[in-house]
Design an enzyme around this catalytic site. Sequence first.
Site, mmCIF file in Angstrom:
data_model
loop_
_atom_site.group_PDB
_atom_site.id
_atom_site.type_symbol
_atom_site.label_atom_id
_atom_site.label_comp_id
_atom_site.label_asym_id
_atom_site.label_seq_id
_atom_site.Cartn_x
_atom_site.Cartn_y
_atom_site.Cartn_z
ATOM 1 N N CYS A 291 20.314 -28.316 32.228
ATOM 2 C CA CYS A 291 20.979 -27.528 31.176
ATOM 3 C C CYS A 291 21.950 -28.379 30.355
ATOM 4 C CB CYS A 291 21.684 -26.316 31.774
ATOM 5 S SG CYS A 291 22.614 -26.631 33.274
ATOM 6 N N LYS B 167 20.323 -38.041 35.773
ATOM 7 C CA LYS B 167 19.389 -37.086 35.161
ATOM 8 C C LYS B 167 19.591 -37.044 33.650
ATOM 9 C CE LYS B 167 19.329 -33.722 38.966
ATOM 10 N NZ LYS B 167 19.875 -32.395 39.341
ATOM 11 N N THR C 53 15.548 -13.241 41.633
ATOM 12 C CA THR C 53 16.837 -12.692 42.060
ATOM 13 C C THR C 53 17.986 -13.686 41.901
ATOM 14 O OG1 THR C 53 16.335 -13.351 44.342
ATOM 15 C CG2 THR C 53 15.782 -11.089 43.691
ATOM 16 N N GLY C 54 17.677 -14.898 41.428
ATOM 17 C CA GLY C 54 18.727 -15.898 41.201
ATOM 18 C C GLY C 54 19.401 -15.699 39.853
ATOM 19 N N VAL D 10 19.585 -17.696 37.166
ATOM 20 C CA VAL D 10 18.726 -18.039 36.024
ATOM 21 C C VAL D 10 17.566 -17.058 35.915
ATOM 22 C CG1 VAL D 10 17.182 -19.780 35.050
ATOM 23 C CG2 VAL D 10 19.371 -20.475 36.022
ATOM 24 N N ARG E 230 32.697 -30.903 37.355
ATOM 25 C CA ARG E 230 32.687 -29.454 37.568
ATOM 26 C C ARG E 230 34.072 -28.896 37.262
ATOM 27 N NH1 ARG E 230 28.054 -27.138 37.811
ATOM 28 N NH2 ARG E 230 27.330 -28.216 39.683
ATOM 29 N N HIS F 226 28.702 -24.633 29.809
ATOM 30 C CA HIS F 226 28.952 -26.064 29.975
ATOM 31 C C HIS F 226 29.488 -26.629 28.657
ATOM 32 C CE1 HIS F 226 27.114 -25.781 33.754
ATOM 33 N NE2 HIS F 226 26.033 -26.523 33.599
#
Length: 340
Positions: A130, A216, A13-14, A16, A238, A245
């Site tokens: 991502c 990361k 349900t998210g 992604v 952001r 992105h």
Amino acid sequence: MAKQYKVAVLGATGMVGKVMMQVLEERNFPISEFVPLASSRTAGSSVTFKGKKYEVIEANENSFKGIDIVLSSAGAKVSAKLAPAAVKAGAVVVDNTSHFRMDPEVPLVVPEVNGHAIKKHKGIIANPNCSTAQLVLALKPIHDAAKIKRVVVSTYQSTSGWGKEAVALLEAQVKAWSEGKPIPEDKSIFLKQIAFNVIPHIDKFLDNGYSKEEIKMVNETQKILEDDSIKVTATAVRVPVTIGHSEAVNIETEKKLTAAEVRKLLAAFPTVKVVDDPANGGYPTPIECAGKDDTFIGRIREDISVPCGIDLWIVSDNLRRGAALNAVLIAEKLISDGLI
């Protein structure tokens, strides 16, 4: 008849998870049975897959009996608990969270770049951040041709990278501004207003001044390209964009490459599309890339400050290319390589 697989989407349900289902459907993934899993918060709701409604099942350690492949995007804490349970039940997990990415026992894979690493899996394969996924698609052909020494990347990351609550906050702030009302804030999402603003803060800050998101990208890039000698520094920002992105990337190589040579290398690389006619608006932006599978690259030029340098502008749909599609491509390669 080709073999079919029982597939679960964990986090169905998210944002992604929903795109994962779209990609599975669009690519006609060989599914015998589909199982949508999510937290207790959304369990009991319904999702539609291939025209059929499914009730979302609450995920727990006993949810994976008989499942062959789990595509997981339910948060690092959930993956830490449930991915090993899924493997124990006999499934292969493609995990989109940060939890397993730097585990030396877990392959971190972008199939076009290091698909061979999938063969080393012990039940779990990690999807990169991502932002890293779109970056390494550009770096790989350049590294193979001229060996990359150093990468400097600045990201312009959309609110959907945080999640649906961040997108809703952006929309609420824009609406309030347009109506002349006080701008709503939610410090648990962004410490500053995101509408009409840019925020150089993604994830927690570390003692060295970098954010976790930036580190990361450093670590994941080296792991995927299988070369710790590549020096990487990143600034993650952001921006008030819903999907997509963008990255401004400076690359220093050992061997000189011309801009024309780089265009040719990138144009020949799978799932990369060169859009590079800047004088006539030929450069990619997030709006044009939303919903697309490719990673788009433009503003390709030689760095005038060093003998062997290239500048790029990279844009990709973070939900689709950077997360959902990459996970499905990994699952497809598992099948094509006979690993499941």
